[in-house]
Design a protein around this motif. Structure first.
Motif, PDB file in Angstrom:
ATOM      1  N   ALA A  16       0.661  -1.216   0.089  1.00  0.00           N
ATOM      2  CA  ALA A  16       0.051  -0.107   0.119  1.00  0.00           C
ATOM      3  C   ALA A  16       0.935   1.073   0.010  1.00  0.00           C
ATOM      4  CB  ALA A  16      -0.953   0.067   1.119  1.00  0.00           C
ATOM      5  N   GLU A  17       0.633   2.291  -0.911  1.00  0.00           N
ATOM      6  CA  GLU A  17       1.320   3.425  -0.933  1.00  0.00           C
ATOM      7  C   GLU A  17       0.924   4.547   0.019  1.00  0.00           C
ATOM      8  OE1 GLU A  17       2.247   4.524  -4.969  1.00  0.00           O
ATOM      9  OE2 GLU A  17       2.589   2.529  -5.486  1.00  0.00           O
ATOM     10  N   THR A  18      -0.452   4.377   0.413  1.00  0.00           N
ATOM     11  CA  THR A  18      -1.075   5.527   1.130  1.00  0.00           C
ATOM     12  C   THR A  18      -1.617   4.922   2.479  1.00  0.00           C
ATOM     13  OG1 THR A  18      -3.313   5.425   0.183  1.00  0.00           O
ATOM     14  CG2 THR A  18      -1.529   7.002  -0.621  1.00  0.00           C
ATOM     15  N   VAL A  19      -1.745   5.541   3.482  1.00  0.00           N
ATOM     16  CA  VAL A  19      -2.583   5.328   4.617  1.00  0.00           C
ATOM     17  C   VAL A  19      -4.159   4.745   4.475  1.00  0.00           C
ATOM     18  CG1 VAL A  19      -3.368   6.061   6.804  1.00  0.00           C
ATOM     19  CG2 VAL A  19      -1.168   6.748   6.198  1.00  0.00           C
ATOM     20  N   GLU A  20      -4.827   5.437   3.499  1.00  0.00           N
ATOM     21  CA  GLU A  20      -6.190   5.218   2.992  1.00  0.00           C
ATOM     22  C   GLU A  20      -6.366   3.797   2.460  1.00  0.00           C
ATOM     23  OE1 GLU A  20      -4.756   8.211   2.192  1.00  0.00           O
ATOM     24  OE2 GLU A  20      -5.694   9.273   3.636  1.00  0.00           O
ATOM     25  N   ALA A  22      -4.125   1.279   2.783  1.00  0.00           N
ATOM     26  CA  ALA A  22      -3.563   0.345   3.748  1.00  0.00           C
ATOM     27  C   ALA A  22      -4.843   0.126   4.867  1.00  0.00           C
ATOM     28  CB  ALA A  22      -2.409   0.928   4.433  1.00  0.00           C
ATOM     29  N   GLN A  23      -5.463   1.122   5.097  1.00  0.00           N
ATOM     30  CA  GLN A  23      -6.750   1.042   5.879  1.00  0.00           C
ATOM     31  C   GLN A  23      -7.690   0.062   5.153  1.00  0.00           C
ATOM     32  OE1 GLN A  23      -7.432   5.063   6.680  1.00  0.00           O
ATOM     33  NE2 GLN A  23      -6.362   4.889   8.514  1.00  0.00           N
ATOM     34  N   ARG A  24      -7.995   0.375   3.838  1.00  0.00           N
ATOM     35  CA  ARG A  24      -9.030  -0.300   3.057  1.00  0.00           C
ATOM     36  C   ARG A  24      -8.531  -1.902   2.942  1.00  0.00           C
ATOM     37  NH1 ARG A  24      -8.931   4.024  -0.418  1.00  0.00           N
ATOM     38  NH2 ARG A  24      -7.276   2.892  -1.742  1.00  0.00           N
ATOM     39  N   GLN A  25      -7.255  -2.249   2.871  1.00  0.00           N
ATOM     40  CA  GLN A  25      -6.644  -3.521   2.746  1.00  0.00           C
ATOM     41  C   GLN A  25      -6.741  -4.061   4.187  1.00  0.00           C
ATOM     42  OE1 GLN A  25      -2.739  -2.891   1.238  1.00  0.00           O
ATOM     43  NE2 GLN A  25      -3.360  -2.696  -0.983  1.00  0.00           N
ATOM     44  N   ALA A  26      -6.434  -3.443   5.355  1.00  0.00           N
ATOM     45  CA  ALA A  26      -6.471  -3.962   6.481  1.00  0.00           C
ATOM     46  C   ALA A  26      -7.933  -4.311   6.859  1.00  0.00           C
ATOM     47  CB  ALA A  26      -6.254  -3.083   7.505  1.00  0.00           C
ATOM     48  N   MET A  27      -9.097  -3.588   6.456  1.00  0.00           N
ATOM     49  CA  MET A  27     -10.402  -3.734   6.654  1.00  0.00           C
ATOM     50  C   MET A  27     -10.905  -5.221   5.960  1.00  0.00           C
ATOM     51  SD  MET A  27     -12.463  -0.096   6.725  1.00  0.00           S
ATOM     52  CE  MET A  27     -13.818  -0.964   6.011  1.00  0.00           C
ATOM     53  N   GLU A  28     -10.423  -5.361   4.831  1.00  0.00           N
ATOM     54  CA  GLU A  28     -10.822  -6.370   3.925  1.00  0.00           C
ATOM     55  C   GLU A  28     -10.244  -7.866   4.676  1.00  0.00           C
ATOM     56  OE1 GLU A  28     -12.068  -8.893   0.989  1.00  0.00           O
ATOM     57  OE2 GLU A  28     -12.647  -7.260   1.769  1.00  0.00           O
ATOM     58  N   VAL A  29      -8.896  -7.770   4.940  1.00  0.00           N
ATOM     59  CA  VAL A  29      -8.128  -8.655   5.886  1.00  0.00           C
ATOM     60  C   VAL A  29      -9.077  -8.957   7.125  1.00  0.00           C
ATOM     61  CG1 VAL A  29      -6.152  -9.401   6.993  1.00  0.00           C
ATOM     62  CG2 VAL A  29      -5.769  -8.391   4.845  1.00  0.00           C
ATOM     63  N   LYS A  30      -9.274  -8.248   7.893  1.00  0.00           N
ATOM     64  CA  LYS A  30     -10.072  -8.498   9.104  1.00  0.00           C
ATOM     65  C   LYS A  30     -11.456  -9.067   8.816  1.00  0.00           C
ATOM     66  CE  LYS A  30      -8.594  -4.709  11.801  1.00  0.00           C
ATOM     67  NZ  LYS A  30      -9.130  -3.230  12.568  1.00  0.00           N
ATOM     68  N   GLN A  49       8.142  -5.744  -3.021  1.00  0.00           N
ATOM     69  CA  GLN A  49       9.650  -5.313  -3.405  1.00  0.00           C
ATOM     70  C   GLN A  49       9.877  -3.883  -2.766  1.00  0.00           C
ATOM     71  OE1 GLN A  49      11.850  -6.925  -5.243  1.00  0.00           O
ATOM     72  NE2 GLN A  49      10.254  -8.620  -5.012  1.00  0.00           N
ATOM     73  N   ASN A  50       8.787  -3.106  -2.217  1.00  0.00           N
ATOM     74  CA  ASN A  50       9.111  -1.861  -1.630  1.00  0.00           C
ATOM     75  C   ASN A  50       8.924  -1.875  -0.074  1.00  0.00           C
ATOM     76  OD1 ASN A  50       6.585  -2.026  -2.397  1.00  0.00           O
ATOM     77  ND2 ASN A  50       6.430   0.291  -2.274  1.00  0.00           N
ATOM     78  N   VAL A  51       9.400  -0.986   0.837  1.00  0.00           N
ATOM     79  CA  VAL A  51       9.325  -0.999   2.271  1.00  0.00           C
ATOM     80  C   VAL A  51       8.306   0.036   2.384  1.00  0.00           C
ATOM     81  CG1 VAL A  51      10.228  -0.600   4.365  1.00  0.00           C
ATOM     82  CG2 VAL A  51      11.602  -1.745   2.655  1.00  0.00           C
ATOM     83  N   ALA A  52       7.219  -0.387   3.365  1.00  0.00           N
ATOM     84  CA  ALA A  52       6.226   0.662   3.824  1.00  0.00           C
ATOM     85  C   ALA A  52       6.757   1.803   4.423  1.00  0.00           C
ATOM     86  CB  ALA A  52       5.134  -0.095   4.517  1.00  0.00           C
ATOM     87  N   THR A  53       5.917   2.877   4.338  1.00  0.00           N
ATOM     88  CA  THR A  53       6.297   4.159   5.107  1.00  0.00           C
ATOM     89  C   THR A  53       5.955   4.064   6.370  1.00  0.00           C
ATOM     90  OG1 THR A  53       4.109   5.115   4.723  1.00  0.00           O
ATOM     91  CG2 THR A  53       5.727   5.515   2.956  1.00  0.00           C
ATOM     92  N   ARG A  54       6.338   5.091   7.269  1.00  0.00           N
ATOM     93  CA  ARG A  54       6.140   4.866   8.694  1.00  0.00           C
ATOM     94  C   ARG A  54       4.543   4.982   8.815  1.00  0.00           C
ATOM     95  NH1 ARG A  54       8.125   9.734  10.567  1.00  0.00           N
ATOM     96  NH2 ARG A  54       6.086  10.522  10.854  1.00  0.00           N
ATOM     97  N   GLU A  55       4.036   5.856   8.319  1.00  0.00           N
ATOM     98  CA  GLU A  55       2.447   6.047   8.237  1.00  0.00           C
ATOM     99  C   GLU A  55       1.620   4.710   8.000  1.00  0.00           C
ATOM    100  OE1 GLU A  55       4.472   9.875   8.025  1.00  0.00           O
ATOM    101  OE2 GLU A  55       4.302   8.172   6.712  1.00  0.00           O
TER     102      GLU A  55
END
Length: 120
Positions: A16-20, A22-30, A49-55
């Motif tokens: 995920a590139e944005t917090v939004e 990531a939040q959508r993906q987290a909701m789907e996983v839950k 291949q990339n590392v997530a941002t701190r947010e």
């Protein structure tokens, strides 16, 4: 996605590139992990291949905390040592390290989840 015995296998293909996002993906996983009889989670991040941002990592920390409270065990397959260490740091800071861990290989993950006969 595939369910084997009490394990949900989920292949995650890009970070995920944005917090939004990531939040959508987290909701789907839950949502998926809330299914009856799912007690373990095998998250295959080997394509990342990339590392997530701190947010974004904050979202993953919240998800790991939820998973730690609702799922018996979670194993994540990471593509490299840096990614594995980052995920394990998030897990430790969320207080979920005993049940949520990252590994370098599928075999290590299957051993941790106690399902050596699982086939992807």
């Amino acid at each position: 996605m595939k369910i084997y015995k009490d394990v949900l296998f989920f292949k995650y293909n890009e970070m995920a590139e944005t917090v939004e996002e990531a939040q959508r993906q987290a909701m789907e996983v839950k949502r998926i992990l809330s299914q009856p009889n799912v007690t373990k989670f095998l998250n295959d991040n080997s394509a990342i291949q990339n590392v997530a941002t701190r947010e974004v990592n904050e979202v993953w920390g919240e998800l790991m905390s939820w998973i730690g409270s609702n799922i018996d065990k979670t194993a994540t397959i990471a593509t490299n040592v840096t990614w594995k260490e980052q995920l394990n740091r998030i897990s430790k800071s969320a207080g979920a390290y005993d049940s949520v861990r990252a590994f370098s290989s599928l075999e290590e993950s299957l051993e941790f989840l106690e399902i050596p006969d699982f086939k992807v």
